[in-house]
Design a protein around this motif. Structure first.
Motif, short mmCIF file in Angstrom:
data_model
loop_
_atom_site.label_atom_id
_atom_site.label_comp_id
_atom_site.label_asym_id
_atom_site.label_seq_id
_atom_site.Cartn_x
_atom_site.Cartn_y
_atom_site.Cartn_z
N PRO A 1 0.82 -1.22 0.00
CA PRO A 1 0.00 0.00 0.00
C PRO A 1 0.85 1.26 0.00
O PRO A 1 2.05 1.23 0.29
N VAL A 2 0.19 2.37 -0.32
CA VAL A 2 0.85 3.67 -0.39
C VAL A 2 0.29 4.57 0.71
O VAL A 2 -0.93 4.71 0.84
N ALA A 3 1.17 5.15 1.50
CA ALA A 3 0.77 6.13 2.52
C ALA A 3 0.98 7.53 1.97
O ALA A 3 2.07 7.87 1.50
N PHE A 4 -0.07 8.32 2.01
CA PHE A 4 0.04 9.75 1.68
C PHE A 4 0.01 10.52 3.00
O PHE A 4 -1.05 10.75 3.58
N HIS A 5 1.19 10.86 3.48
CA HIS A 5 1.30 11.55 4.77
C HIS A 5 1.45 13.05 4.55
O HIS A 5 2.05 13.49 3.57
N LEU A 6 0.90 13.83 5.46
CA LEU A 6 1.03 15.29 5.40
C LEU A 6 2.48 15.67 5.15
O LEU A 6 3.39 15.21 5.85
N SER A 7 2.69 16.51 4.15
CA SER A 7 4.05 16.89 3.74
C SER A 7 4.02 18.33 3.25
O SER A 7 2.97 18.97 3.20
N ASP A 8 5.21 18.82 2.88
CA ASP A 8 5.25 20.08 2.14
C ASP A 8 4.90 19.73 0.70
O ASP A 8 5.73 19.24 -0.06
N SER A 9 3.65 19.97 0.34
CA SER A 9 3.17 19.61 -1.00
C SER A 9 3.34 20.74 -2.01
O SER A 9 2.86 20.64 -3.13
N GLY A 10 4.00 21.82 -1.58
CA GLY A 10 4.24 22.94 -2.48
C GLY A 10 3.03 23.85 -2.65
O GLY A 10 3.04 24.73 -3.53
#
Length: 404
Positions: A233-242
């Motif tokens: 699976p893929v985790a989309f974690h809070l990040s600096d998404s620009g």
């Protein structure tokens, strides 16, 4: 994919305890440099000293995503609880809630961290980056350096944490799709290392010449196919998404620099748009249709966006039915797991996507997380005992392919 190692099977009874899907380590200062190819020494992440202060450069530019990359001192876990609940008493300055402490060795040592998990009453935890959440944005204009830095980071992760350490700690490997061919090679390597889940930034994918592309662009299908086939699976974690570039159109800063004079307007403009748009791109651009076995999890992005996204997608499906193969709400329920913020309406989320798609995440040891991870259970008012067990334990075990 099921864990079968004897030491992991012997811990089967342990998995009756809660399993936290959102724990963090604090990276050691050489996390991005220890294994970095010398060709990228001055193009990737660099460690520099300015007097007694240690700082990081990314592509030769000051990298301020984490202003204190040695993490000593570091914010006290959970000290901002009242701030994020919106329950600050009258007359209390929100800034006074921030407390710091010396770096706890368990934030950087896996054996000590296993002891902490036991003391907290957790069977295990999914561990995610801290500094790493800002690296793709910082290096997006140099794809070669970006890919080399991500690969170097994963090798450090394997050294210091491992992907299934003692069947208790499951570190999340980083993955960038900016170079799809290199991404496929890295996924193949990670599979050989026993990775259980990968982390992809919820954001447009960096592309050459300063451009970017949707995660749903067919050029990335080779990556999604590889992950789907391997059951990773893929985790989309809070990040600096620009996304601060959108806030900049309103006069806010165009770079995300946390902990330093936060811009209130930028906080509202950016909010949870990145994860909303990420899941929208996967659905509208047909990723789940082309890769029906692909599973993704949204971690530390909250859950309020889910309801708004479903409303918008259903309206769009009514207007352009040829762009959708089914009710988009059904697509989300089948493919997307969500870890809500503890202060949100978790019952509403469960009623929307199903209790079997809701994950317990504490964000420990970050300041905005919970002091005691299992206190998340207190937010599950109105959940049955079976549903509570799903949220606190079995949903993430199923996601990771762990028997329970």
């Amino acid at each position: 994919m099921t864990i079968t190692a004897p030491e992991q099977q012997s811990n089967a009874a342990t998995y009756a305890l809660p399993f936290d899907c959102d724990n963090h380590y604090y990276e050691k200062i050489d996390a991005f440099t220890r294994h970095l190819d010398r060709e990228y020494r001055h193009r990737g992440i660099e460690v520099i000293k300015r007097g007694t202060h240690t700082e990081l450069l990314a592509g030769g530019r000051l990298f301020e995503f984490v202003p204190n990359p040695t993490f000593d001192p570091i914010i006290v876990p959970g000290c901002l609880d009242l701030l994020f609940r919106g329950q600050i008493p009258d007359g209390v300055d929100p800034r006074s809630l921030t407390k710091v402490q010396p770096l706890n060795p368990a934030f950087q040592d896996r054996d000590l961290r296993v002891e902490v998990l036991e003391a907290q009453g957790l069977s295990g935890a999914l561990l995610l980056p801290t500094i790493g959440c800002g690296v793709e944005e910082a290096l997006k204009d140099d794809i070669g350096a970006l890919m080399a830095s991500v690969q170097a980071f994963n090798r450090w992760l394997e050294d210091d944490w491992g992907y299934a350490y003692k069947g208790r700690i499951f570190a999340t490997a980083m993955l960038s799709l900016a170079d799809p061919d290199e991404a496929v090679k890295e996924v193949d390597r990670l599979i050989g290392q026993g990775v259980r889940i990968v982390s992809v930034r919820p954001a447009p994918v960096p592309a050459p010449y300063g451009r970017s592309s949707s995660l749903g662009n067919p050029m990335y299908d080779k990556v999604w196919a590889k992950l789907a086939e391997a059951g990773i699976p893929v985790a989309f974690h809070l990040s600096d998404s620009g996304y601060n570039r959108f806030a900049a159109a309103w006069g806010a800063p165009d770079r995300f620099v946390p902990f330093r004079n936060p811009n209130v307007l930028a906080s509202l403009v950016v909010s949870d748009r990145a994860i909303h748009d990420t899941i929208a791109s996967l659905i509208i651009d047909g990723v789940f249709t082309r890769h029906p076995a692909l599973r993704v999890a949204s971690i530390e992005n909250g859950s309020d966006w889910v309801h708004l996204l479903i409303k918008r997608l259903r309206k769009q499906a009514n207007q352009t039915p040829w762009a959708f193969t089914e009710d988009p709400a059904d697509t989300i329920r089948r493919h997307v797991w969500v870890a809500p913020y503890y202060e949100e309406d978790v019952r509403k989320l469960a009623d929307t996507i199903g209790a079997d798609r809701v994950l317990f995440g504490s964000d420990w040891p970050h300041g905005e997380g919970l002091v005691n991870p299992i206190d998340f259970r207190d937010e599950l008012d109105g959940f049955t005992e079976s549903e509570t067990d799903q949220v606190m334990r079995t949903n993430v075990l199923d996601l990771l392919g762990i028997d329970h």
